[in-house]
Design an enzyme around this catalytic site. Structure first.
Site, PDB file in Angstrom:
ATOM      1  CB  ALA A   7      12.251-111.137  76.961  1.00  0.00           C
TER       2      ALA A   7
ATOM      3  N   GLY B  97       6.779-105.710  78.509  1.00  0.00           N
ATOM      4  CA  GLY B  97       6.021-104.398  78.691  1.00  0.00           C
ATOM      5  C   GLY B  97       6.629-103.308  79.414  1.00  0.00           C
TER       6      GLY B  97
ATOM      7  CB  ILE C 212      11.669-103.352  80.313  1.00  0.00           C
ATOM      8  CG1 ILE C 212      11.839-104.258  81.331  1.00  0.00           C
ATOM      9  CG2 ILE C 212      12.947-102.826  79.805  1.00  0.00           C
ATOM     10  CD1 ILE C 212      12.496-103.673  82.554  1.00  0.00           C
TER      11      ILE C 212
ATOM     12  CB  SER D  21      -4.303-105.395  71.582  1.00  0.00           C
ATOM     13  OG  SER D  21      -4.739-106.901  72.161  1.00  0.00           O
TER      14      SER D  21
ATOM     15  CG  ASP E 228       5.266-102.359  75.372  1.00  0.00           C
ATOM     16  OD1 ASP E 228       4.117-102.805  75.899  1.00  0.00           O
ATOM     17  OD2 ASP E 228       5.987-103.491  74.968  1.00  0.00           O
TER      18      ASP E 228
ATOM     19  CB  THR F  77      11.229 -97.449  65.170  1.00  0.00           C
ATOM     20  OG1 THR F  77      11.040 -96.290  65.445  1.00  0.00           O
ATOM     21  CG2 THR F  77      12.503 -98.018  65.616  1.00  0.00           C
TER      22      THR F  77
END
Length: 311
Positions: free
Chosen positions: A15, A43, A45, A189, A258, A291
């Site tokens: 995406a 994921g 990427i 998770s 990720d 971040t």
């Protein structure tokens, strides 16, 4: 197919990640945003992006098509990632993250994405029959049109070619991916593990036992369960490691899992023991939380946080 790189990633439903901030969200009103970002997401990427920041190279294999696919390829070039697209007729999707300052809240929106045709899926399988790498990361949701056991089939091919396979998915991607026996490491998770087992898993013991059953069944050799603000748990045949989360300023949850996985796989590919690689994952997950938007973990933050994991 040989890229001469130790790590490769596959993202079946990538995406374009759009993120921006607004002062407040109101229904039926046009709201002006700022701090706009466009990043290549999904994921695998995201894993490749973090590995590149850490000094490695992990070629990105991914479905891409339509106007969204052209924009996606451009974004990968901006991040200087090695592209290995698999063409499709449908258009690559867009995912949106909006941060509301007034409520200090993050809103995330995504779509199903394109439907993959039988021919497009066959082209993906053909590529992975001959792909050579040491580590293959299969990460992200399954798109429409791809069979439930897609990841298990890909994992079996990769394992037969000598790769260690890492799986990070949810729903039918996770369940189908664990239906075979070719997975070295799986990273669910807590919510994904609960959905997979159908159990509440309210205590550390419950979580560890559920992960242990996956290992005992031969579904995966190692299970790393990310627990958000409660840290993470690593379970293998002869190990059980529980680490707390690091206390950092929370700015965005996007890409924390990720980033965790990327740092862990990168450390493993460098010959580090899995417990040490797990600590790298903890540091990277915390760095990603620091971040904003879709920025992912930064190496300087990972390096600073790593000693705090006890390693």
């Amino acid at each position: 197919m040989a890229d001469n790189f130790p790590i490769a990633t596959l993202t079946l439903n990538p995406a374009i990640d759009l993120s921006f901030a607004v002062d407040r969200i109101y229904p039926l009103h046009k709201m002006r945003g700022d701090s706009e970002r466009h990043d290549p997401g999904g994921g695998g990427i995201n894993v490749s992006r973090v590995i590149a920041r850490l000094g490695g190279t992990a070629p990105c294999h991914y479905f891409a098509g339509g106007p969204g696919g052209a924009a996606f390829d451009h974004l990968l070039d901006r991040h200087q990632l090695v592209k290995r697209p698999i063409p499709i007729c449908g258009s690559t999707r867009i995912s949106t993250t909006v941060y509301e300052r007034a409520g200090d809240a993050e809103y995330r929106f995504t779509t199903d994405g394109p439907e993959i045709s039988p021919g497009e899926w066959a082209a993906c399988l053909e590529r992975f029959r001959s792909l050579r790498c040491s580590w293959l990361v299969l990460s992200g949701t399954l798109p429409r049109g791809v069979p439930d056991n897609a990841y298990a089939e890909l994992a079996a091919m990769a394992a037969a070619n000598g790769a260690k396979v890492v799986l990070d998915s949810s729903g039918r991607g996770l369940a189908g991916g664990l239906s075979g026996s070719g997975v070295f490491l799986v990273k669910p998770s807590l919510s994904e593990l609960r959905a997979f087992t159908g159990e509440d898993l309210s205590t550390d013991r419950d979580i560890a036992q559920a992960a242990g059953r996956m290992v005992a069944a031969g579904s995966a050799r190692h299970v790393a369960v990310t627990l958000g603000a409660d840290g993470a748990l690593l379970v293998g045949e002869d190990r059980h490691v529980r680490l707390p989360a690091l206390e950092v300023e929370r700015r965005s949850a996007v890409g924390a899992g990720d980033s965790f996985l990327a740092a862990m796989v990168f450390a493993l590919s460098g010959g580090r023991a899995i417990e040490e690689a797990f600590r790298h994952g903890i540091a990277a997950g915390a760095a990603a939380v620091m971040t904003p938007g879709t920025g992912l973990a930064e190496p300087r933050d990972i390096e600073r946080l790593l000693p705090l994991t006890g390693g």
